[in-house]
Design a protein around this motif. Structure first.
Motif, short mmCIF file in Angstrom:
data_model
loop_
_atom_site.label_atom_id
_atom_site.label_comp_id
_atom_site.label_asym_id
_atom_site.label_seq_id
_atom_site.Cartn_x
_atom_site.Cartn_y
_atom_site.Cartn_z
N ARG A 13 10.42 -7.81 -7.23
CA ARG A 13 10.43 -7.26 -5.87
C ARG A 13 10.96 -5.84 -5.87
O ARG A 13 10.39 -4.95 -5.21
N GLU B 238 8.98 -2.41 -4.79
CA GLU B 238 9.51 -1.48 -3.79
C GLU B 238 9.61 -0.07 -4.34
O GLU B 238 9.27 0.91 -3.66
N SER C 107 6.13 1.39 -4.67
CA SER C 107 5.56 1.70 -3.37
C SER C 107 6.11 3.00 -2.81
O SER C 107 5.37 3.81 -2.21
N ARG D 134 3.22 -4.26 -3.24
CA ARG D 134 3.98 -5.38 -2.71
C ARG D 134 4.18 -6.44 -3.78
O ARG D 134 3.34 -6.60 -4.66
N TRP E 1 -0.57 -5.53 -5.85
CA TRP E 1 0.30 -6.70 -5.76
C TRP E 1 0.94 -6.95 -7.12
O TRP E 1 0.25 -6.95 -8.14
#
Length: 403
Positions: A222, A226, A229, A237, A251
């Motif tokens: 995760r 982040e 991104s 994501r 993803w």
């Protein structure tokens, strides 16, 4: 054959002792010293000339982040494995350490119930990485050279906050019936920095989806998504159950879950599986690629980046045999040429590329016009041989057409 010389750096006496004892019990490893903080570690590197360092993130006086920066000023290629806690703070610090030049990481065993289990975790996770990163030492190769000359720096341009220029393209998907409708990326050791060299260079409104399997534990994936991104022109994501896989988004498979794509009516959705690990990994690249082929057939592009082991080989073979495309990172720019090396040697890679050329290669293939579906379009010399640092490999498998 000499043993691998390891320096253990951690401010906790108990951790230093445990790690040192486990490593010293291996006949191929010699623990040459220990240090309680980065300042002491820098002195001991000069005195002890280790082949590899295990480095704690949180320490007094000079922490792991400060230490890795100082190490890279003098020892550009000395392998450094971060030894961090499996916490939000530890995960953020570990990713930052990787962008500053750390080679790899291992999470500290916590809440495992007993000292023997903690020791086994260190044997299972830390020792294989040490032996892989120091394979040259086991083969009686010279110790890592100081910075300078042809030494390959491990730090990323992203870590220095250098703006990344996206590949300039006209954002229209390729009209060829063979143009990829999805990009699937697999990576492991060295992967976070490799992804930071690829994903931020993809243009906004990229016309196909991107799915990524990076070998990482829960929460780390995760945090990686982040970070990617924030630095990229497309949203990135961590995949969740039921996500619709749409163009223009990437993803990342969540830690401890395989990412499996399924076609439902006219959509492709993400499903998460805790089926047994494959290639000792969960998430596994092969699992993701199998599902990509099931959903997209030959309209897929598999990209295998730096990593230990051979996860991604079987899945890339399926992509190739279905009529899709495969790219692999080259040895010179890989931290470990395991995963991409297996793909390259299998003869299924359309091109083997330095990491700096991978994003452009992805974009050119996604936006291809009708032509040979596996045209690599390499720059060639008058004699027809590939020039530059990328290599185009002839297929050794049946049914492929090459220029």
């Amino acid at each position: 054959m000499r043993r691998i010389r390891v320096l253990v750096v951690d401010d906790a006496v108990v951790v230093r002792r445990m790690v040192s004892d486990v490593l010293a019990a291996d006949p191929q490893i010699e623990v040459v010293g220990a240090a309680a903080n980065g300042r002491i570690a820098l002195q001991k590197i000069v005195q002890l000339t280790p082949d590899l360092i295990t480095l704690d993130v949180e320490m007094p006086e000079m922490d792991g982040l400060e230490t890795i920066v100082e190490i890279r000023k003098t020892w550009a290629t000395l392998p450094v494995i971060m030894f961090s806690t499996l916490t939000e703070r530890g995960g953020q610090a570990t990713l930052e350490a990787l962008t500053r030049g750390a080679t790899d990481y291992v999470t500290k065993p916590a809440n495992v119930g007993s000292v023997s289990i903690a020791q086994q975790r260190i044997r299972d996770e830390l020792i294989p990485k040490i032996k892989t990163l120091c394979a040259g030492v086991l083969a009686s190769a010279p110790a890592p050279a100081p910075a300078g000359g042809a030494a390959r720096a491990l730090t990323s341009s992203i870590a220095r906050a250098t703006p990344v220029t996206a590949v300039p393209v006209k954002l229209t998907a390729g009209t060829s019936p063979f143009a990829p409708q999805i990009v699937a990326i697999g990576t492991s050791t060295g992967g976070p920095n490799a992804l930071l060299e690829v994903i931020p260079k993809l243009p906004a409104q990229f016309p196909v989806p991107v799915v990524i399997t990076q070998h990482m534990p829960p929460m780390f994936t995760r945090l990686l998504a982040e970070r990617l991104s924030k630095l990229s022109r497309i949203p990135v994501r961590e995949a969740a159950e039921g996500d619709v896989i749409l163009p223009g988004t990437a993803w990342v498979a969540p830690g401890d879950h395989h990412l499996v794509l399924q076609r439902k009516d006219d959509q492709v959705v993400a499903t998460l599986s805790q089926a047994p690990p494959e290639n000792s990994c969960r998430p596994a690249v092969d699992v993701m690629l199998r599902s990509v082929v099931e959903c997209y057939g030959g309209r897929a592009l598999s990209v295998i980046l730096t990593g230990m082991g051979q996860d991604g080989l079987r899945g890339s073979e399926l992509v190739h045999d279905a009529g899709g495309m495969v790219l692999a990172q080259d040895e010179a720019s890989s931290v470990v040429w395991g995963m991409p090396g297996f793909v390259a040697r299998a003869g299924i890679a359309q091109a083997v590329l330095p990491i700096g050329d991978v994003a452009a290669a992805i974009v050119s293939r996604v936006l291809q016009t009708p032509s040979n579906p596996r045209s690599a379009s390499p720059a060639t010399s008058p004699a027809g041989s590939a020039t530059g640092s990328s290599a185009v490999l002839p297929s050794v498998r049946s049914g492929a057409t090459w220029r």
